[in-house]
Write an enzyme that holds these catalytic residues in place. Structure first.
Site, PDB file in Angstrom:
ATOM      1  N   GLU A   1       0.967  -1.305  -0.001  1.00 24.93           N
ATOM      2  CA  GLU A   1      -0.069   0.093  -0.039  1.00 24.93           C
ATOM      3  C   GLU A   1       0.890   1.121   0.059  1.00 24.93           C
ATOM      4  OE1 GLU A   1      -1.307   0.995   4.297  1.00 24.93           O
ATOM      5  OE2 GLU A   1      -2.160  -0.855   3.951  1.00 24.93           O
TER       6      GLU A   1
ATOM      7  N   CYS B   1      -3.057  -4.672   3.978  1.00 24.91           N
ATOM      8  CA  CYS B   1      -2.109  -5.468   4.527  1.00 24.91           C
ATOM      9  C   CYS B   1      -2.091  -6.897   3.888  1.00 24.91           C
ATOM     10  CB  CYS B   1      -1.803  -5.573   5.996  1.00 24.91           C
ATOM     11  SG  CYS B   1      -1.659  -3.958   6.637  1.00 24.91           S
TER      12      CYS B   1
ATOM     13  N   HIS C   1      -1.747 -12.023  10.667  1.00 27.47           N
ATOM     14  CA  HIS C   1      -1.204 -10.625  10.426  1.00 27.47           C
ATOM     15  C   HIS C   1      -1.163 -10.021  11.977  1.00 27.47           C
ATOM     16  CE1 HIS C   1      -0.640  -6.738   8.985  1.00 27.47           C
ATOM     17  NE2 HIS C   1      -1.864  -6.145   9.517  1.00 27.47           N
TER      18      HIS C   1
END
Length: 345
Positions: free
Chosen positions: A80, A112, A234
Site C-alpha cells: 500500500e 496488508c 497478521h
C-alpha cells in the site's frame, strides 16, 4: 503440488524506539509498549522504498530457489506504499532480478494482505500450467501521521516467495479467503497519511476476518490447532496477534516464532510474509504451518503449508530473517522525521 520454491526477506536496518516517539508527544512509553506489545520499529532510509525492499527480498528468494530467473512467468508485488502512483513496482523487480521480458507483472493493493493475495494468484497460474514459476512479494514502507497511534507501529519490510510445482521446499496444501466490505482503514489518492476507525479496527474488522478465515481453513482441511507445529497471523501490533492465537486455540510455543512486530513494528503487506519466512528459517521437514493474513477493507487469506526435506540445505543459501532483523542502528525522532519526509518544506 504447488508450493514454495524459494523465499527471502528484507527489513531496513534503522530503528526507532517507542519511548523516543512517546517523548515527542508526551505519551507514556511503558503503557504504549505494554498495550501494543511493540518495543521498536524499523525505519526506511531515504534511499529505501517498497521497490528496493522487494528487489532485495526477491534476490534472496531466487538464491534459495536455485532456478534460472528467466523461468519466472509472473511477478506480483503487493503493497500500500508503492513508490509510484502510475508506474509498476513489479516491472522494476522483474528487471532487477533478470526475469524480463517474457512474463506478466502487476502491482497489487489490498491493504496488508496484498502480498498473500499475490501468492494465491501465482498459485493459480502455476496450477493451470500457464507459467512454470511465479514471484509473489509483500512489502511496505507504511505511513503514520505525526502523533497518531499508527506512528508507534507503522514500519517497513517485506518478503518474497518463488512459487512453483518443481523443486519445492514446502508444499501449500490448501488456501481459502474470507472477504467483506468493512471500511476500518483507508487512504485516498494524494493523502499523506491513512485514516482509521480506532477501536473499530479490532472486533468488527481484524478479529472477525482473521478468526473467520481460520475457522474456514480448519473446516476445509478437517484439521485443528494441535495438527500444526507453527501458526502465524497478521500483526498490526503484538497484542492483536497474541489474542488471535489464543482465541484460535494455539499455544504460545506454536505462535512465538512468527511474532516479529515487537522488534520491527507493523510491516503491513510484509507482515505475514516476514512471519512465515522466520518460521521457514527454523522449521523441520514434515512440520505443518498455519497462516492467516489480514488486510483492512477487509479480508483474510489462509494457507496450510507442509515443510519438505529440501528446505534444510536451501535455506542456508540466503540470509535468515532474524539475522537481518538483528542488524540495526537506532535513530532519534528528528532523523526519523527526516527519513520519512514528515518535515514539509
Amino acid at each position: 503440488m504447488v508450493g514454495i520454491v524459494g523465499y527471502g526477506a528484507h527489513v531496513p536496518s534503522y530503528r526507532i524506539k517507542v519511548e523516543e516517539i512517546a517523548k515527542v508527544w508526551g505519551d507514556d512509553p511503558v503503557a504504549l509498549s505494554n498495550g501494543l506489545v511493540v518495543n521498536e520499529k524499523s525505519v526506511p532510509s531515504p534511499d529505501e522504498d517498497t521497490a528496493t525492499i522487494a528487489v532485495t527480498a526477491a534476490r534472496y528468494a531466487l538464491a534459495r530457489a536455485q532456478i534460472d530467473p528467466s523461468k519466472i512467468g509472473a511477478v506480483y508485488v503487493g503493497s500500500e506504499s508503492h513508490p509510484y502512483a502510475v508506474k509498476p513496482t513489479a516491472s522494476i523487480v522483474a528487471e532487477a532480478v533478470c526475469a524480463t521480458p517474457k512474463l506478466t507483472a502487476a502491482d497489487l493493493e489490498f491493504a496488508c494482505k496484498a502480498g498473500t493475495a499475490g501468492i494465491q494468484m501465482t498459485m493459480g497460474l502455476v496450477e493451470s500450467g500457464m507459467i512454470e514459476y511465479g514471484l509473489a512479494i509483500g512489502a511496505d514502507t507504511s505511513q503514520g501521521a505525526p502523533g497518531d497511534a499508527l506512528e508507534y507501529t507503522a514500519s517497513a519490510g517485506g518478503a518474497a516467495y518463488v512459487i512453483g510445482k518443481d523443486n519445492t521446499i514446502a508444499d501449500i496444501n490448501h488456501t481459502c479467503s474470507f472477504t467483506t466490505d468493512t471500511p476500518d482503514f483507508y487512504r485516498r489518492e494524494g493523502q499523506d497519511y491513512p485514516s482509521h476507525g480506532g477501536r473499530f479496527t479490532g472486533e468488527p474488522a481484524y478479529f472477525k476476518h482473521v478468526l473467520s478465515a481460520a475457522k474456514m481453513l480448519f473446516e476445509e482441511t478437517d484439521t485443528k490447532p494441535e495438527d500444526y507445529d507453527y501458526a502465524c497471523f497478521h500483526q498490526p501490533n503484538g497484542k492483536f496477534y497474541l489474542r488471535a492465537g489464543k482465541k484460535l486455540g494455539f499455544t504460545s510455543e506454536q505462535i512465538k516464532q512468527g511474532l516479529l512486530t515487537p522488534n520491527i513494528g507493523n510491516t503491513y503487506s510484509g507482515a505475514v510474509p516476514l512471519a512465515l519466512s522466520n518460521i521457514l528459517d527454523v522449521a523441520e521437514p514434515g512440520d505443518n504451518i498455519f497462516v492467516i493474513s489480514y488486510g483492512s477493507g477487509a479480508g483474510s487469506d489462509g494457507f496450510t503449508i507442509t515443510v519438505k526435506d529440501e528446505i534444510v540445505e536451501r535455506r542456508e543459501l540466503a540470509p535468515k530473517t532474524q539475522s537481518i532483523i538483528d542488524q540495526k542502528t537506532y535513530v532519534d525522532y528528528a532523523v526519523y522525521a527526516k527519513f520519512k519526509g514528515k518535515i514539509k518544506m
